[in-house]
Write a protein that holds these residues in place. Sequence first.
Motif, short mmCIF file in Angstrom:
data_model
loop_
_atom_site.label_atom_id
_atom_site.label_comp_id
_atom_site.label_asym_id
_atom_site.label_seq_id
_atom_site.Cartn_x
_atom_site.Cartn_y
_atom_site.Cartn_z
N GLU A 118 -3.18 -6.18 -5.20
CA GLU A 118 -4.20 -7.65 -5.17
C GLU A 118 -2.78 -8.49 -6.79
O GLU A 118 -2.72 -9.58 -6.25
CB GLU A 118 -5.09 -7.12 -5.82
CG GLU A 118 -6.21 -6.80 -4.98
CD GLU A 118 -6.15 -7.60 -3.54
OE1 GLU A 118 -5.61 -8.89 -3.52
OE2 GLU A 118 -6.32 -6.34 -3.14
N GLY A 152 -5.07 -0.02 -5.95
CA GLY A 152 -5.83 -1.87 -5.89
C GLY A 152 -5.51 -2.55 -6.20
O GLY A 152 -5.15 -3.90 -5.81
N GLU A 175 -5.45 4.99 -8.08
CA GLU A 175 -6.09 3.80 -8.08
C GLU A 175 -4.86 2.31 -7.85
O GLU A 175 -4.79 1.42 -8.94
CB GLU A 175 -6.57 3.19 -9.02
CG GLU A 175 -8.09 4.28 -9.85
CD GLU A 175 -9.11 4.11 -8.22
OE1 GLU A 175 -9.14 3.26 -7.94
OE2 GLU A 175 -9.75 4.99 -7.88
N ARG A 209 -9.90 -11.91 -4.90
CA ARG A 209 -9.37 -10.29 -3.64
C ARG A 209 -8.46 -11.63 -3.39
O ARG A 209 -9.46 -12.32 -3.02
CB ARG A 209 -10.65 -9.09 -3.43
CG ARG A 209 -9.69 -8.81 -2.27
CD ARG A 209 -10.55 -7.46 -1.89
NE ARG A 209 -9.75 -6.63 -1.10
CZ ARG A 209 -9.34 -6.07 -1.25
NH1 ARG A 209 -8.17 -5.82 -2.73
NH2 ARG A 209 -8.49 -4.91 -0.14
N SER A 239 0.92 -1.05 -0.10
CA SER A 239 -0.36 0.04 -0.12
C SER A 239 0.99 1.16 0.12
O SER A 239 0.99 2.38 -0.47
CB SER A 239 -0.74 -0.02 1.16
OG SER A 239 0.07 -0.43 2.39
#
Length: 829
Positions: free
Chosen positions: A809, A805, A803, A826, A577
């Motif tokens: 993942e 995410g 973005e 996910r 992150s």
Amino acid sequence: MPSDRATPIKPSSFLYLHPDLSRSDNSAMTCVLVVSSNLGQWRPKVTILQCVKTDSIQNRTARALGNLAMEPESCGDIHSAGAVPLLVDNLTACQDSQCLQSVVRALRNLADSPQHRLALAQQGAVRPLAELLAAAPDPALTLALVRALLELSRGCSRACAEQLSLGGALGPLVSLASHPKKAVREATILILANLCAQGLVRPALGNAGGVDVLLGELRRRRGPNGAGPASQQPLVRAVCLLCREAINRARLRDAGGLELLMGLLRDPRASAWHPRVVAALVGFLYDTGALGRLQALGLVPLLAGQLCGDAGDEEEEGREAASWDFPEERTPDRAEAGSFRSLRSWLISEGYAAGPGDISPDWSPERCPPPPPPPEPAEPTSPTLGPTSLRTPRTLRTPGRSPAAAAEEPWGREGPALLLLSRFSQAPDPSGALVTGPALCGLLAYVTGSPGPPSPRALRILARLTCNPACLEAFVRSYGAALLRAWLVLGVAPDDWPSLRARPARRQHRELGEMLLQNLTVQAESPFGVGALTHLLLSGSPEDRVACALTLPFICRKPSLWRRLLLDQGGLRLLLSALTRPAPHPLFLFFAADSLSCLQGLLSPTVIPAPPPPIPLDLDPPSPCLYEPLLGPAPIPAPDLHFLLDSGLRLPAQRAASATASPFFRALLAGSFAEAQMDLVPLRGLSPSAAWPILHHLHGCRGCGAALRPIPPPGQPLLGSEAEEALEAAGRFLLPGLEEELEEAVGHIHLGPHGGPESVGEVFRLGRPRLVAHCARWTLGPGQCPRKRALALVGLVEAAGEEAGPLTEALLAVVMGVELGAKGSRLDW
């Protein structure tokens, strides 16, 4: 007072001594006749100084000799004629101020070269001048004296310094440093600076207040309204020499000299003096208070920067400039080895011996076997190493010792800085000063950039830091462990990034890096280290938590430890992150790519699938094409349908084959829509290149190479290209098989052997889940070049933007060895 601008008398010229020669003064007339005779013969001219003791005649004769001494050839003849002792005698015998000024001026003009200055000092010309100055003469004579002493003290000899000290001139010189007349004041300060070249007089000079005077003057000249570097040079040299005696170091420390020396080190305009200043600071090696103050002032990063800097142009100091704390003992029989002299000085300074007499002169390294290496705290052999040692060869060997004897510690230009850094590293907790980015970069730049073998002291410093438990958290917080691995093991220095320039890999550097990382691993896996790392990851600041998660794969080898910290307690997700946040370190993304690759190897070394082999573009397609027969002049079977593109191009098709290819075309061509009755069906928003793979797919072509047509070559953008148009149309027409084929084609072309790390971000921008997973596999794949891996991660982060995410993942799935589903399943654990 006689003028210094008088024209020097040429040989065989007439010297007019006095305007009134009408009186019957035999002595005056004799002087005139003698001096105006053949000037090439100096002994008759000097005889008058010895025979005629009248002040007026002595004055005129001294003025004549002073004028003649302004010519170099005449100056040498005057010395040869023996005039110096007679002039010196006049200094004590004469009481007239005018006569004394003439004699002083003559002596000053006779000091026109180092040889003549040394001859004057050896003939005792300095002490009478010093005694006259100590007697507080009138202002005119004072000016003449300080000007003469300034000339005599240039390149100050031992004899000159001794006579100045014995003549009691040190105190008056210090007092005259605050004289209201600028000429007297500046000449006096330069005399004091010149005297510092002689170690025997520096303690007495400090007792007289010379330290405060020189520091104050240097501080003034370095101020906003001060003078230029040229005028500061003699004062810098003097202040550095004053650091060689303990008593003067204490005075200098109390007078703010440490701050002044640190200011010199920070000043890029004073770079020529930096080696001298660093050598002077070595004198404070065992002064705990001074070392603490220097560390607080930021000495350590400056020292680290000195390791690879250019050497200054300072001249070497003679042996007589050495510290007078331990005066040199002269042994007539044989010269002692330098290591023995250093050992004896150290024994005396540490109180193990009361004096040189307590150590047998028969003992020396030549007469006994070499002792075992001393412990590291005793490695500095002398705290008063001077700039002389900066010019010594990198590898020294004691004269007279056999090659089998233990060699001394290599001492090059970087020796003083390494000695101070080593002293700092011996503190119980050196992490705050040495385990920082600038300090580690300086040490690593020296170790890897040294043209010859680096000093073992630098290697010991790094080993000592990595073995100290108190430094573990600092190595984690400062990304020090990642820097060690990148610089030493992978060969990537901060200056090499983000270019692809590769430095030659050296086995010894890689072995050193692996050894240092192993030291950190021992600390990290100890009970103390486990607690420290757990505390950083769970309770540290956000920056510390990210740094801890990034460093763990480098220094943890116990699966129970890194699984608990990175997987169970969320360290891996924390690191992922942080990729799209502002980088806390210039090499953060390089470190992160390397860390993820290491962790992937720990978790699943053989699970990650390799990218599919590239499709050769210059060979025939491996599968037969089923659509090509419809394009010929006599198509078989005959097309019963044409698709109309926006460009007006008509493409033949078979209605039955097209209707069975996807639910979209089944409803369009065989349902209740008007197109079911039309022979010419429009397909909007398609270019010919984008429509080409769709028509092939509708007629059953799989792997015929049609999917390669809309893909641009590597280096060209994919966004807005016909490849993106084809992918969008395949999704709109409900052709998942074609989507997969097109994505594979993009991967083969842009992530294959013809692609590079710059293509990874372009592929990621398409936003296709399978391509995102392909980009992550390419980036963290085994065997990937560390630089290309890091550059690919940089491209992914830039393409992801805010973005993060999908990128998180995809990277997480690759690290864990899990295949993402078509829609990007996910991982929530």
